[in-house]
Design a protein around this motif. Structure first.
Motif, mmCIF file in Angstrom:
data_model
loop_
_atom_site.group_PDB
_atom_site.id
_atom_site.type_symbol
_atom_site.label_atom_id
_atom_site.label_comp_id
_atom_site.label_asym_id
_atom_site.label_seq_id
_atom_site.Cartn_x
_atom_site.Cartn_y
_atom_site.Cartn_z
ATOM 1 N N ARG A 255 0.861 -1.187 0.000
ATOM 2 C CA ARG A 255 0.000 0.000 0.000
ATOM 3 C C ARG A 255 0.892 1.229 0.000
ATOM 4 N NH1 ARG A 255 -4.761 -1.724 4.373
ATOM 5 N NH2 ARG A 255 -5.133 -3.728 3.379
ATOM 6 N N GLU A 257 1.191 4.000 1.268
ATOM 7 C CA GLU A 257 0.751 4.844 2.382
ATOM 8 C C GLU A 257 1.343 6.241 2.209
ATOM 9 O OE1 GLU A 257 -1.263 3.895 4.784
ATOM 10 O OE2 GLU A 257 -1.218 1.708 4.771
ATOM 11 N N PHE A 265 4.761 -0.382 11.871
ATOM 12 C CA PHE A 265 3.300 -0.423 12.014
ATOM 13 C C PHE A 265 2.599 -0.033 10.718
ATOM 14 C CE2 PHE A 265 -0.847 1.383 12.945
ATOM 15 C CZ PHE A 265 -1.408 0.389 13.721
ATOM 16 N N ARG A 266 3.028 1.046 10.106
ATOM 17 C CA ARG A 266 2.440 1.453 8.836
ATOM 18 C C ARG A 266 3.529 1.448 7.779
ATOM 19 N NH1 ARG A 266 -2.244 2.824 7.866
ATOM 20 N NH2 ARG A 266 -2.745 3.302 10.018
ATOM 21 N N SER A 267 3.679 0.318 7.097
ATOM 22 C CA SER A 267 4.719 0.174 6.080
ATOM 23 C C SER A 267 4.064 0.199 4.707
ATOM 24 C CB SER A 267 5.429 -1.171 6.224
ATOM 25 O OG SER A 267 5.895 -1.361 7.524
ATOM 26 N N PHE A 270 4.219 -5.035 3.294
ATOM 27 C CA PHE A 270 4.030 -5.763 4.552
ATOM 28 C C PHE A 270 3.410 -7.116 4.249
ATOM 29 C CE2 PHE A 270 -0.542 -4.911 4.655
ATOM 30 C CZ PHE A 270 -0.633 -3.784 3.856
ATOM 31 N N GLN A 272 0.451 -10.061 5.168
ATOM 32 C CA GLN A 272 -0.847 -10.309 5.797
ATOM 33 C C GLN A 272 -1.051 -11.798 6.025
ATOM 34 O OE1 GLN A 272 -3.418 -8.190 2.969
ATOM 35 N NE2 GLN A 272 -3.973 -6.867 4.666
ATOM 36 N N GLU A 343 -4.523 -1.060 15.298
ATOM 37 C CA GLU A 343 -5.161 -2.313 14.848
ATOM 38 C C GLU A 343 -4.130 -3.397 14.497
ATOM 39 O OE1 GLU A 343 -8.073 -1.864 11.624
ATOM 40 O OE2 GLU A 343 -7.391 -3.796 10.828
ATOM 41 N N LEU A 344 -4.335 -4.587 15.082
ATOM 42 C CA LEU A 344 -3.512 -5.746 14.729
ATOM 43 C C LEU A 344 -4.238 -6.584 13.687
ATOM 44 C CD1 LEU A 344 -2.372 -7.219 18.174
ATOM 45 C CD2 LEU A 344 -1.064 -5.814 16.602
ATOM 46 N N GLU A 345 -5.551 -6.659 13.832
ATOM 47 C CA GLU A 345 -6.344 -7.541 12.989
ATOM 48 C C GLU A 345 -7.781 -7.048 12.958
ATOM 49 O OE1 GLU A 345 -5.790 -11.670 13.768
ATOM 50 O OE2 GLU A 345 -7.671 -12.262 12.825
ATOM 51 N N SER A 408 -8.576 -10.817 9.212
ATOM 52 C CA SER A 408 -7.465 -10.310 8.406
ATOM 53 C C SER A 408 -6.406 -9.701 9.326
ATOM 54 C CB SER A 408 -8.036 -9.259 7.449
ATOM 55 O OG SER A 408 -7.001 -8.557 6.841
ATOM 56 N N GLY A 410 -2.175 -8.705 10.290
ATOM 57 C CA GLY A 410 -0.907 -8.272 9.720
ATOM 58 C C GLY A 410 0.236 -8.973 10.444
ATOM 59 N N ARG A 413 2.602 -6.271 12.022
ATOM 60 C CA ARG A 413 2.060 -5.609 13.220
ATOM 61 C C ARG A 413 2.021 -6.584 14.400
ATOM 62 N NH1 ARG A 413 -2.796 -1.595 11.273
ATOM 63 N NH2 ARG A 413 -1.520 -0.413 9.805
HETATM 64 P P1 ATP Z 1 -5.306 0.844 9.064
HETATM 65 O O1 ATP Z 1 -6.657 1.422 9.365
HETATM 66 O O2 ATP Z 1 -4.387 0.793 10.250
HETATM 67 O O3 ATP Z 1 -4.664 1.430 7.835
HETATM 68 P P2 ATP Z 1 -6.735 -1.174 7.709
HETATM 69 O O4 ATP Z 1 -8.033 -1.215 8.460
HETATM 70 O O5 ATP Z 1 -6.680 -0.461 6.419
HETATM 71 O O6 ATP Z 1 -5.569 -0.686 8.691
HETATM 72 P P3 ATP Z 1 -6.995 -3.809 6.719
HETATM 73 O O7 ATP Z 1 -7.257 -3.375 5.334
HETATM 74 O O8 ATP Z 1 -8.127 -4.309 7.540
HETATM 75 O O9 ATP Z 1 -6.237 -2.643 7.509
HETATM 76 O O10 ATP Z 1 -5.802 -4.865 6.694
HETATM 77 C C1 ATP Z 1 -5.740 -5.971 7.572
HETATM 78 C C2 ATP Z 1 -4.477 -5.955 8.404
HETATM 79 O O11 ATP Z 1 -3.331 -5.740 7.582
HETATM 80 C C3 ATP Z 1 -4.431 -4.834 9.429
HETATM 81 O O12 ATP Z 1 -5.137 -5.192 10.599
HETATM 82 C C4 ATP Z 1 -2.939 -4.726 9.672
HETATM 83 O O13 ATP Z 1 -2.500 -5.693 10.615
HETATM 84 C C5 ATP Z 1 -2.336 -5.048 8.328
HETATM 85 N N1 ATP Z 1 -1.964 -3.802 7.640
HETATM 86 C C6 ATP Z 1 -2.768 -3.002 6.907
HETATM 87 N N2 ATP Z 1 -2.079 -1.940 6.437
HETATM 88 C C7 ATP Z 1 -0.804 -2.086 6.885
HETATM 89 C C8 ATP Z 1 0.402 -1.315 6.728
HETATM 90 N N3 ATP Z 1 0.429 -0.212 5.999
HETATM 91 N N4 ATP Z 1 1.529 -1.763 7.334
HETATM 92 C C9 ATP Z 1 1.534 -2.893 8.070
HETATM 93 N N5 ATP Z 1 0.429 -3.659 8.243
HETATM 94 C C10 ATP Z 1 -0.726 -3.275 7.661
#
Ligand code: ATP
Length: 543
Positions: A255, A257, A265-267, A270, A272, A343-345, A408, A410, A413
């Motif tokens: 993604r 980001e 945490f926000r890479s 990553f 899943q 959020e972890l999951e 779902s 990560g 994370r």
């Molecule tokens: P956030 O709101 O933190 O961006 P999200 O709700 O978009 O997360 P999901 O699309 O539900 O995340 O993705 C499922 C899981 O994938 C998340 O719970 C997280 O553990 C992991 N994840 C999502 N985006 C990232 C990221 N940029 N870096 C690391 N892990 C991620």
């Protein structure tokens, strides 16, 4: 609310330990690094691999499909997939990611920098008869110092005149500011340089083959889930799985980001660990509840118990109408402000939205019941595959589109949460019996990168020979470390710091009675076992 000082320093210590002991490195560090990309070092790769392997083992391979598990509405099967990262572009059009997977960004006309709209915050300030909003993109712990520094520069105020800055209220998000005229952008020198928020699609684009234009455009997957949906029929047709069943996948997602932050945490790249669980619509809410609790328990069992972990059920008004529930498993990472969780999951009840989208075409998530999204010409905005992804129940002979529950997670994370939770500073006696502060990573033995270390007390008298024998035997089953250098107390410390649960020492008594000591990392208890029983003792304890 701000982050307590001890949490900031805890996070700094964790980050520095990760680099010093080889858990995590910045990607391409020798070239200055690349924001949002991280490499796992020799210990980190073992830790993250253990997280993924334990997940796969607990959810898929080791799943008991013969009995009804506690809390489950019935017995169920689990199977796996490994799909490609680049898929047919139509997948992302029908899933909604092409049109809807975006964050809002604001640009700065002065510096050409780009920020995620909801990650810019600031506070109002009055000074020299002017009222301005001083904004910052800094992480929580630096916000206060950063806005003060900017305000001093803007109003040309010296340290001794700080009382001329009249801050009005605490930090608020830029999203709460209607008009940007009085806003000082995060890196700007002048007011009113931020553009209005715009949508920014988070999918990375690439080109397949020699074609460059729209024709060759493809995307790196932003989630692993869609590979599962588009293979639903293949799995049903090629195996004997019957509904209810789940398909699991572990793999990279990407993604773009806007502002990656907070360590891994926000890479932007990553991994899943996702499950799509297909069930009968009548039982789907019960399955949702089962998966929500089952997944929460998984983190608890691996040591994330306590106040830092929480299960947060979304309010009914936050849910799409086709869903009867969504919950997030969240962790209070030390880089967050007090009271905040990351959020972890996510565990979501997705109804039949995904399978229907891949059959019929992109559905409009705001319609109830769900309908195809049509363009101005009255035709579907994005056409589906036209394949029949329904399921025929062998007993009733009825056809239906299964409902889906999606846990779902990560992997990065989860790994980061395990690292943060494991980090402990306590006191332990050194070789002279004097209490010293020690850093110990209290990983659950199942995810600890190294399971045991073997030391000969001294490098002579036949001790290394016995120690090497134990080491090589254990190595057949698990990652082990052999160390014969330096004082034994120091060797213990080095293993505590990387979270090795057991240390085995061969000493003088070993030569006499053929026993060795095993030391427990957390309790510091020591006990003796026969050399020939040592491997079995360790194996029993780590599993
Ligand atoms: P956030 O709101 O933190 O961006 P999200 O709700 O978009 O997360 P999901 O699309 O539900 O995340 O993705 C499922 C899981 O994938 C998340 O719970 C997280 O553990 C992991 N994840 C999502 N985006 C990232 C990221 N940029 N870096 C690391 N892990 C991620």
């Amino acid at each position: 609310m701000n982050r307590p000082k001890e949490e900031s320093s805890r996070m700094q210590k964790i980050v520095s330990l990760c680099k010093r002991r080889g858990f995590l490195f910045q990607s391409s560090e020798i070239y200055g690094g690349l924001n949002g990309f991280w490499d796992y070092g020799p210990l980190g790769v073992e830790l993250k691999r253990n997280v993924k392997d334990v997940w796969w083992r607990d959810m898929v391979q080791g799943h008991n499909d013969l009995d009804v598990l506690e809390g489950a509405p019935g017995a169920y099967e689990m199977t796996g997939l490994d799909c490609t990262i680049i898929m047919h572009p139509q997948v992302w059009k029908c899933s909604g990611h092409y049109d809807m997977f975006h964050d809002h960004m604001v640009d700065c006309r002065e510096t050409n920098k780009r920020y995620r709209y909801d990650q810019v915050s600031g506070r109002w300030l009055e000074c020299k008869g002017e009222r301005i909003f001083v904004s910052t993109n800094a992480e929580a712990e630096e916000q206060e110092a950063e806005t003060q520094r900017k305000a001093m520069k803007f109003f040309k105020i010296r340290n001794k005149d700080l009382d001329k800055l009249h801050w009005d209220g605490g930090f608020v998000c830029l999203t709460s500011i209607d008009n940007f005229e009085r806003v000082l952008g995060p890196d700007a020198k002048k007011l009113d340089t931020l553009t209005q928020p715009r949508e920014f699609n988070l999918m990375f684009k690439t080109f397949v083959g020699a074609l460059s234009g729209e024709e060759g455009t493809a995307f790196l997957r932003p989630e692993t889930a869609q590979g599962i949906f588009v293979n639903f029929k293949n799995v049903v047709d090629s195996t004997r799985v019957k509904i209810p069943f789940g398909i699991a996948q572990v793999g990279k997602s990407f993604r773009n980001e806007i502002t990656p932050r907070n360590f891994t945490f926000r890479s932007r790249e990553f991994e899943q660990m996702e499950i799509e669980f297909f069930c009968n619509p009548d039982a789907s809410h019960k399955w949702y509840q089962y998966w929500r609790d089952r997944r929460m328990q998984w983190y608890v069992d691996l040591g994330l118990d306590g106040e830092r972990l929480q299960l947060r059920e979304h309010h009914t008004e936050e849910l799409s109408h086709y869903s009867t529930g969504t919950a997030d498993i969240e962790y209070a990472f030390p880089f967050l402000n007090e009271g905040e969780y990351g959020e972890l999951e996510g565990i979501a009840h997705r109804g039949d939205f995904d399978l229907r989208s891949h059959m019929e075409g992109k559905l409009d998530p705001n319609t109830d019941p769900l309908e195809l999204q049509l363009g101005e010409d009255g035709k579907p905005v994005w056409k589906g595959s036209g394949r029949d992804l329904q399921y025929r129940d062998e007993v009733t002979n009825k056809k239906f589109t299964p409902h889906v529950i999606e846990p779902s997670a990560g992997a990065d994370r989860a790994t980061l949460a395990f690292l943060c939770e494991a980090f402990t500073e306590d006191e332990a006696p050194d070789e002279n019996g004097k209490m010293q502060t020690r850093i110990v990573m209290k990983f659950h033995p199942r995810i600890a990168p190294i399971k045991a270390a073997v030391f000969p007390l001294v490098k002579k008298d036949g001790m290394p020979e016995i120690a090497k024998k134990i080491y090589l035997e254990l190595k057949q089953h698990m990652p082990v470390f052999y160390d014969e250098k330096g004082a034994v107390g120091r060797r213990y410390r080095r293993q505590d710091e990387v979270g090795t649960p057991y240390c085995i020492t061969v000493d003088g008594q070993s030569l006499e009675d053929g026993t060795v000591t095993i030391r427990d990392r957390d309790t510091l208890d020591q006990w003796r076992v026969k050399v020939e029983d040592c491997a079995a003792d360790i194996m029993r304890r780590i599993n």
